[in-house]
Design a protein around this motif. Sequence first.
Motif, short mmCIF file in Angstrom:
data_model
loop_
_atom_site.label_atom_id
_atom_site.label_comp_id
_atom_site.label_asym_id
_atom_site.label_seq_id
_atom_site.Cartn_x
_atom_site.Cartn_y
_atom_site.Cartn_z
N ILE A 93 -46.38 28.85 9.67
CA ILE A 93 -46.68 28.12 8.44
C ILE A 93 -46.37 26.63 8.57
CG2 ILE A 93 -44.39 28.59 7.45
CD1 ILE A 93 -47.67 28.57 5.53
N TYR A 94 -45.32 26.32 9.36
CA TYR A 94 -44.97 24.91 9.53
C TYR A 94 -46.03 24.19 10.35
CZ TYR A 94 -40.44 26.22 7.68
OH TYR A 94 -39.44 26.68 6.87
N ARG B 77 -45.88 37.65 8.25
CA ARG B 77 -44.83 38.01 9.20
C ARG B 77 -44.33 39.42 8.96
NH1 ARG B 77 -40.32 35.04 8.36
NH2 ARG B 77 -41.28 33.74 6.75
N ASN C 276 -32.10 32.51 12.79
CA ASN C 276 -32.38 33.67 11.92
C ASN C 276 -31.38 33.77 10.78
OD1 ASN C 276 -34.58 34.38 13.42
ND2 ASN C 276 -33.49 35.87 14.69
N TYR D 165 -38.11 25.08 13.37
CA TYR D 165 -38.77 26.26 12.80
C TYR D 165 -39.94 26.68 13.68
CZ TYR D 165 -36.26 24.62 8.68
OH TYR D 165 -35.30 24.20 7.82
N LYS D 166 -40.02 27.97 13.89
CA LYS D 166 -41.11 28.46 14.74
C LYS D 166 -42.20 29.15 13.93
CE LYS D 166 -38.65 29.20 19.09
NZ LYS D 166 -38.00 30.22 19.92
N GLU D 167 -41.96 29.30 12.62
CA GLU D 167 -42.95 30.02 11.81
C GLU D 167 -44.27 29.26 11.79
OE1 GLU D 167 -39.87 29.46 10.76
OE2 GLU D 167 -39.04 31.48 10.65
N ASP E 258 -47.21 33.18 4.43
CA ASP E 258 -46.58 33.29 5.74
C ASP E 258 -45.63 34.46 5.79
OD1 ASP E 258 -45.95 32.22 8.37
OD2 ASP E 258 -43.98 31.81 7.48
N LEU E 259 -44.85 34.60 4.71
CA LEU E 259 -43.88 35.69 4.63
C LEU E 259 -44.58 37.04 4.77
CD1 LEU E 259 -41.02 36.85 3.72
CD2 LEU E 259 -41.97 36.84 1.42
N GLN F 191 -38.60 27.37 4.17
CA GLN F 191 -40.02 27.06 4.12
C GLN F 191 -40.52 26.86 2.69
OE1 GLN F 191 -38.57 29.73 5.43
NE2 GLN F 191 -39.91 31.50 5.55
N ASN G 230 -32.08 31.15 8.30
CA ASN G 230 -33.27 31.41 7.52
C ASN G 230 -33.08 32.55 6.52
OD1 ASN G 230 -35.85 30.32 7.15
ND2 ASN G 230 -36.74 32.23 7.90
#
Lengths: 609, 215
Positions: B90-91, A490, A465, B86-88, A486-487, A474, A468
């Motif tokens: 999007i990946y 989330r 975290n 990465y766990k998002e 994606d942002l 990303q 990031n």
Amino acid sequence: MPVRALLIVCMLAVIGVSAPSRAYVEPVIPTVSVFEDADGRFSAADVTAPGFAGKFVPLKDGRLNAGLSSSVWWLRFTVPRPARAGERRVLEVGLPILDRVDLFLVRDGKIAGTGKSGESVGYAERSYSDRRVSFLIPPADAGATVYLRISSQGFVSAQPKLWPEGAYLERRADQAALDGLYYGALGFVVIFNFFLFFGFRDPVFLLYSAMMFSLMLFEAKLHGYLDQLLFPALPALANPATSTLGLLAVAMPCLFVRAFLQLRQRQPFFDKLYLGVVAATLLCLIGQTLVSFGTAFIAAMVLGLIAIILWVVSMLRAVFQGYTPAMYLFLGQLLIAPATIVFILRSMGRMESTLFTENILEFALMGEAILISLGLSARVALLRRDKRAAETALASERARIASKLAYVQEEEKRRISADLHDSVGQSLLVVVNGLKQLAARAVGPKNTAADLAKNAQGVLDDVRNISNELHPHQVSRVGLSSALRDLAARLFANEDIALSTDIDPGIDRLLDKDAQLQVYRAMQAALANCVRHAQASEVKMSGRIAKSSVAFQVSDNGVGFANGERPASGLGQQTMSERMSLIGADCEIESEPGRGTTVRLRIPVEAAR
Amino acid sequence: MSETTVILADDHPLFRGGLKAALDEIAQCRVVGEAKDGAEAISLIAARLPQVAFVDLAMPDKDGYDVVEWACRNAPDTACIIMTMYKEPIYLHRAIDAGAQGFLVKDDAYGALRRCLDTLADGDFYISPGLGTPMPPDPMVRISNQEMSEIEALTQAQRTVLRHIAEYKTSKEIAALLQISPKTVENHRMNIARTLGLRGPNRLIQFAARYARYI
């Protein structure tokens, strides 16, 4: 600028043509004869004796022009009959700078009356109270012989004229009004530039003000106004004042011109010559108490002549060097030239003598003063332009540094983030994986490995975290369009907000990495504001390709805020704008209380489509 | 059962070592090469033509996506697994687009290897547990009339299977959910792909995820 100068010149010409040009009653110039008494040893009784008349020689046009002379000059003429019977007349002898003029009226071989005038006579003692050298001739004096005894240091010039008193006074009043205008204009220039000096802190204005002041005083002195107004009862001051003001009228213009034309930088040799002239005038100023007034006056004349030559040469050089302000000085000089021609023609009697033609030089001087003022303003414009250029350079330098700093900061964050992720994160990964494998193999109710694995996983999540947050990896990994979708997904996952996203995937290839990152950060702030502050139920996010830009927009239907009033999220908005300016983009935030908020980002790109 | 040839690509030696050790424990698996960056991974795949390539996402030189895209074009028989911290989601979506056959979160990589290889052997897409979040609906996506009519041409059963595929479920998972045999699910998948005219790795998953709201 030259256009403006031309306009002014035309305006002056119009004023000149329409100025009061009524012709006055011409004065009567009597037939005058002259006698030079080189040593001043003859008394009035000697000169007025009948046998002495033979020593007088006729004077052409009645004009005495003795130049610099220390002799005593005697003028002799018979008072003609007045044009109208019983008319009082004024006898005007010459310029106010004549030191001493005595009048002896001889009738029937006897001195019937006397009078005195001149600079060295106090106003109260003068026979006729006038700043010029003049006397009153009553009607009864027609036919009598007038003897004038003129003695003066410096220039001696005289031309006796007989005016009807009414006409003389009328002309004097007109002249006074014109002089009032003239000195008023000069005084205005003096005061105006004096205050400009305080405004701009440019010594040239002070020097110009001082120059105009010295010229004004000198001229006022030559015309007798200074004596009349400042020290009417102290005639002893008259001559020292003339030489002192004359010398100042040489020194001040020199100081002004060298500063105005920036001679020290542009014409160093002429600068030294100017300084030499100034030093010489200073010496004369000190030395005039030791030598005679006449010598000091001659010195002032010579120095003035040198100064004028220097002025013309250095000014022309400056004009050819292309120094704009010098152009105005040059135009001012051009104005003087025709005025001088008019002055000469008028003096030669080839031109009608009107108030305008008589005062043509004053008009020209006024015009020159105005032109020089324009030159000064051109100089100010030049200085301002330089200053502005410097300021712009400074601002762009600041922006460059800010951009560089932001880049360095971003790069630093990216590095720390990558380090955290790659070294700490990867090592932790190995630990977590090992512990999980251990935990899977463990038997029995107390599974220490599983607890440890859980703890380690928590640490790993924290590291992830933080990493990031420091740098949104990303954006570079999957591209801005996907990263933004994606942002938003989330951020709004746990909110009761209807989110619609409309982002063209084509933006990824239009924006470079840096721009993508900054847009991501700005959009992150904008979306976060929607979640935290807006109390919105609907948020729209879009990223579209326009003709020569990529435009992003985040709008909500929340509470909004009044423009100008800084909402709680104000700092975030400022950072947003700064981020955009770093990549040469615009950020626009529009909001109204109760009408939601819209954030627009516009990033210019080459050949968007 | 024949041996599965595997290569590993990760710039972090410690993690790579642990992964190799974990793979070595799996009997039917043989590690035939290790790479420490993307470029090395590509030449390794070209040289060894392994059946499976475990590729780290964040590698210097060329990243995992680049390697997967290269492999899809030049070594279609190699199934690539993207490994990442990465766990998002999007990946994951990006990995599917690139043509990967699996998405392995590194947190639980060692323990998940066997299962991952099994899923691949079944011809399914492997996703680390808990990550199968469907793509958020993208209003930019407009379905064409032809595609819409193709979807409508599917049977009800096929559409149900497709809906599950859109949620990244494996054939085995779908079979369990629908209480049919995995073989039946496989058949459905083949038929659906034929009907929709989809060929190539992940095209079905991409299609399903992309048009999830129209199915």
